[in-house]
Each structure stands twice: as C-alpha cells, then as structure tokens.
Design an enzyme around this catalytic site. Structure first.
Site, PDB file in Angstrom:
ATOM      1  N   LYS A   1      -9.961   1.400  -1.784  1.00 58.06           N
ATOM      2  CA  LYS A   1     -10.008   1.080  -0.359  1.00 58.06           C
ATOM      3  C   LYS A   1     -11.376   1.500   0.166  1.00 58.06           C
ATOM      4  O   LYS A   1     -11.802   2.646  -0.012  1.00 58.06           O
ATOM      5  CB  LYS A   1      -8.889   1.810   0.377  1.00 58.06           C
ATOM      6  CG  LYS A   1      -8.694   1.349   1.824  1.00 58.06           C
ATOM      7  CD  LYS A   1      -7.432   1.971   2.414  1.00 58.06           C
ATOM      8  CE  LYS A   1      -7.123   1.410   3.796  1.00 58.06           C
ATOM      9  NZ  LYS A   1      -5.848   1.957   4.338  1.00 58.06           N
TER      10      LYS A   1
ATOM     11  N   GLU B   1       0.851  -1.193   0.000  1.00 55.24           N
ATOM     12  CA  GLU B   1       0.000   0.000   0.000  1.00 55.24           C
ATOM     13  C   GLU B   1       0.888   1.245   0.000  1.00 55.24           C
ATOM     14  O   GLU B   1       1.956   1.273   0.608  1.00 55.24           O
ATOM     15  CB  GLU B   1      -0.882  -0.017   1.242  1.00 55.24           C
ATOM     16  CG  GLU B   1      -1.787   1.209   1.371  1.00 55.24           C
ATOM     17  CD  GLU B   1      -2.541   1.250   2.700  1.00 55.24           C
ATOM     18  OE1 GLU B   1      -3.597   1.893   2.751  1.00 55.24           O
ATOM     19  OE2 GLU B   1      -2.059   0.648   3.689  1.00 55.24           O
TER      20      GLU B   1
ATOM     21  N   CYS C   1      -5.106  -3.089   3.115  1.00 57.74           N
ATOM     22  CA  CYS C   1      -4.766  -2.899   4.510  1.00 57.74           C
ATOM     23  C   CYS C   1      -5.963  -2.995   5.459  1.00 57.74           C
ATOM     24  O   CYS C   1      -6.427  -4.092   5.769  1.00 57.74           O
ATOM     25  CB  CYS C   1      -4.061  -1.550   4.673  1.00 57.74           C
ATOM     26  SG  CYS C   1      -3.147  -1.365   6.236  1.00 57.74           S
TER      27      CYS C   1
END
Length: 551
Positions: free
Chosen positions: A360, A283, A394
């Site tokens: 995300k 990321e 993440c």
C-alpha cells in the site's frame, strides 16, 4: 495505370546454426527480456538516462508485436520498439516524450496506419552480424503484414555536435551527409536501408547531447499499399473473456489459523468451481487471526502477532492457487519488514506458483497513527496468464497517478481490496474506483469486509458493497457496473469481462481518455529510486478511536 509491384514478403532470418544450436535469434520481446533490454540500453546510451523496467514493461504490454529483441548466445544484443499511429499524429510536430507517452509506448493506436519507431539500439560490441539490419527487416515485415502505409521514426544524428562549426545548422548537416561530404553512422545506416528524410525535428530529445537534441524524420513507404489519402483502420470487436470473482467476506471469530484458512478455501473452491480466473479478497482480511487471542492486543502487539503468520500465509495461499487453478489476490496483510517498518501488503498468488507483492503506497491517517504503517515506494503491473493486472489497496485508489502508471504499463484490470467502516468511507473508494475505470478505460474490481469482530482493533464495524466496475461506453454495462454484491452481506460475486472491449474502446470509443491526453502540456515523473521522499508529514491524531477510516 502503373503496374503494381509484386507483393513479396520479407524473409525473416531468425538465426544461424552452429553445431546444431541456434546462437542468434530475433523474435518479439517478452517480459522475461526486460532486464536484458535495460542492461543493453545502459551500455549503448551511456550519456543518456536509461529506461526503467516499468517503461520497458509498458512498451511490451502496449504492443508486443511491435517490440523485437536480438539475442546472441542468449544475451540481448539488440532491441527495437514501435507502435501504430494515425498519420496526423505521427507527422505533426512532436518530441520523444510526447509521442511515446513518456516512454511507455502507451499511445499505440491499433487503428493507426503508420508504424512509428521510437527505439532502436544494438550492442556496439557485436560486429559483423547485422543486428540492426535484421531488426529493420522485422519492422518492415510487420508493416507489410498489417498493410500499413509505411514506417516513420525520428533518427539521431550523433556526429552533428562534432561538426557544428562546419555546417549551417542541422538541415545543412543532413544535406551534407546525404551528399557524402560528411559521415554520420546512424543517418548513413538509415539511408542505406531505404529510408528517406522528411524534415529535421528540433528539440526532439533534449538528452541527446551528441545530436544537440535534433533528429531527422525518416520515412519508408510500403510499396504494396497505394493510398491517395490517410485511411482509418478498423479494430475488429473480438472476444477475450476473463471470469472474475470478488469475495465480500464476513469478519468472523475463528478458533485458530486452520479455521481461518478453511473459510478462505471455501470461497476459493466455489470460485474455482465456477471456472473463475481471479478471486480477490478484502484488505486486512487476516485480522480475523486476532480473534482467538486471549485478550485484545495493542496495535503494536497485534502487528507483531500478525507478522508471525506471514510465511505460512504466503505458502498456503500460493498452494491454494495452484491446487484450485485460480489466481488469488489475497487482500492485504500488515507485515513488519526486515528494516523494522510496518507495511500493508497484498500478496498476489498466481496459479503458476509465483507470488507477487504490492505494498500500500498511501496509508490512511488511522493506519499511520495506530499501527505506524509506512507506505511502500513502488507500483508495477503484475503479469498473469490473463494479461497484466494492477493492485491498489483501498486508499491508493483515490490517487489517480497510481492507476495511470499501471495503465501505461499495460494493466487492463485493477483489483482494489478495501476495508471501510462507514458508507461515506466506502463511497470514497467506490466513486474513485469508478473514476479510475473511466479515466484509464480499464476494469476495476473491489472487494471489502462486512460484519464486525469484537476485541479486534480496526474491525469494530464494516461497510461494503463489492463490485466489478467498467468504463462507461457502449460495449459495457449501461451503468458502468458489470456486477455488484448486496451491501453488507457475505457473498461471492462473479462476472465475465471482455478485455477485447477495452482495446476497442481505447481505439474507437465515444471518448478515448488514454489517447487524448495532452502529452505536450503535462506529464508525471516518477522517482524510481525512492531517494527523494520529501519532507516528513506531521502526524495528526485521526478522528474516531481505532477504525480503519478506509478510503
């Protein structure tokens, strides 16, 4: 001893020819058919909710051999979907949502000895071509080819509501249709195709107003299979090897964009030399591009500067994927969107030249506060030449609903690019990723940054131990770790994983988390349109200065 009928496979009539060109084709459904199938379902069932593209994708990915389409002049005019189930599951009381895994076909059991049909629709404008009969023939041929006990499904009774005053409930309606006293086009068609009614199923599909939510369990028994009791089919332990590389990347100061790209190309080249199918980067791996700025930029300035690289980055990574014949999950890259919002985006560049995007969904408190990053609103599997995969950036890996959605759509590998500044943050991602691998009986691949970048916000310090995680069962590594890097050292970690082991574990493993879900008790409903974002959450200043607070 009764004489067994001679086994004669049904001849599949694949199409008719006109002037040398096939106009009608019946074949297994493919991912490229999804839009046509969705449009067909909307035309056929105008008074019921349509499938989402994700649900159709799941039906095909979970059991492609059991999904068929009929195309007339290249337009989808028929679709049917089936799955294999054990007799105890197929014949117990259930409703449509429960038996289909909320529409994804995710309860398919390759060891089941019954073929369960849960979708059949034909364009009402197509007459005289016997599309429905052809699709039923495909189902029958599939059951015969696999030596299954038979076919079972719950058929609609769409004329029941208009005849309710003439009958004493759905069972009486069924009997009168069988006796020819009442006409129901669906039931008559199924009876004419050799299916026998087993029982009426009340509240099977509440959305089916014409049938008053009722259905009839219809059964066809394979005449070439004779069994006194249910049989447990076995799933062979096959090999479906995929080689995966995860890059634990050192944050380094670079002189310009070309130097950054050379660093990325080096690891792609090495992974390709090892004949890897995938490589995943961390990321925010593009924050290195801020290291050659004359002064440290404010968060707003940094986002604007990084966004300038987006078109070039996508093009260069995609070209790299094709040149080195490897699928690249290009970490994540903060980007300002056309509507002005900032999103943290993973670009997935496949070796066939296609580029896919996964935003995300859950920005961390630091991302929201310092960069005003907004979360995306869709999560879907990505079709690759090694099967469907998912990407979770993440913090997203800490929300189990997202991975379950990807697993329902057929994903068997989940890639997790992450960026964490402390061991605590890393372990949040690591432990949750391991849980996702167990819950969904899939592989999870993590890739993180190490080192630091002075004068670049969010890259002050980094902590990572990239790894390739597996479910915890006999076919896999004894500790659930296929491979892992040395912590906080730049390296490339490579491992072979066997996707066939996942199929075996899901069907015959010690535990079967996907199959053993209580669909009768709970479900997850998705707002596919993103029209109900809910109340805005208050903004709180995160602890610490500008660290990512990853995970």
């Amino acid at each position: 001893m009764a004489k067994q009928p001679q086994k004669k496979r049904i001849t599949r009539r694949k199409g008719t020819e006109k002037f040398g060109r096939r106009r009608l084709e019946v074949r297994n459904a493919m991912i490229k058919d999804i839009r046509g199938i969705a449009d067909l379902v909307r035309r056929v069932y105008e008074d019921m909710p349509a499938y989402t593209h994700g649900e159709i994708r799941g039906q095909i990915n979970n059991f492609r051999e059991g999904c068929f389409v009929a195309l007339l002049d290249d337009e989808v005019v028929g679709y049917c979907a089936t799955m294999q189930l054990a007799e105890a599951i197929a014949f117990q009381p259930h409703d449509w949502d429960e038996i289909t895994g909320n529409g994804y076909g995710s309860r398919h059991d390759p060891t089941g000895d019954w073929l369960y049909g849960y979708e059949m629709c034909v364009d009402p404008k197509v007459r005289g071509v016997r599309i429905g009969r052809r699709l039923y023939e495909e189902r029958r041929a599939l059951a015969e080819d696999r030596d299954l006990t038979g076919i079972v499904f719950a058929g609609r009774m769409p004329h029941y509501r208009r005849n309710r005053r003439k009958v004493d409930g759905p069972q009486d309606y069924l009997e009168q249709v069988q006796a020819g006293k009442l006409h129901d086009p669906v039931l008559r068609f199924q009876l004419a195709n050799g299916f026998e009614p087993e029982r009426v199923m009340e509240n099977y599909l509440p959305e089916d107003k014409a049938s008053a939510a009722n259905a009839v369990m219809m059964v066809w028994r394979n005449p070439y299979v004779e069994r006194d009791q249910p049989v447990k089919m076995r799933l062979p332990r096959g090999v479906e090897a995929v080689r995966v590389a995860t890059c634990q990347l050192q944050a380094r100061a670079v002189a310009d964009y070309d130097e950054f790209l050379r660093a990325i190309r080096y690891f792609v080249d090495v992974a390709s030399d090892y004949e890897s199918d995938f490589i995943v980067f961390p990321e925010l791996f593009t924050l290195m591009l801020l290291s050659f700025e004359e002064k440290e930029l404010s968060p707003v300035e940094a986002i604007e500067r990084l966004s300038e690289y987006t078109p070039r980055l996508r093009s260069d990574i995609s070209d790299m994927a094709m040149r080195y014949n490897i699928n690249i999950i290009a970490g994540s890259h903060p980007t300002r969107m056309e509507d002005g919002d900032i999103h943290n985006i993973a670009y997935i560049c496949l070796r066939d030249g296609s580029v896919h995007v996964q935003e995300k969904i859950h920005p961390t408190p630091n991302e929201r506060y310092w960069w005003n990053i907004k979360g995306g609103d869709s999560v879907e599997v990505i079709q690759t030449d090694c099967g469907p995969i998912g990407v979770q950036i993440c913090y997203d890996s800490e929300f189990p609903e997202l991975t379950r959605r990807l697993a329902d759509e057929g994903a068997r590998i989940i890639f997790v690019p992450f960026c964490t500044d402390s061991r605590q943050g890393y372990l949040r991602v690591r432990y949750c990723a391991q849980a996702r691998a167990i819950e969904n009986q899939c592989y999870v691949v993590l890739s993180g940054n190490v080192g630091n970048l002075p004068n670049v916000a969010n890259m002050d310090i980094q902590y990572a131990q990239s790894c390739i995680l597996t479910p915890c069962d006999f076919p896999f590594a004894r500790d659930g770790i296929a491979a892992e890097a040395t912590e906080n050292v730049e390296t490339l970690t490579i491992s072979d994983i066997n996707l066939a082991d996942l199929s075996w574990a899901r069907a015959e493993g010690t535990v079967r988390n996907l199959a053993d879900r209580r669909f009768d008790l709970y479900r997850i409903e998705w707002d596919e349109d993103g029209k109900h974002p809910g109340k805005p959450r208050p903004r709180r200043e995160p602890l610490g200065p500008t660290g990512p607070g990853g995970g």
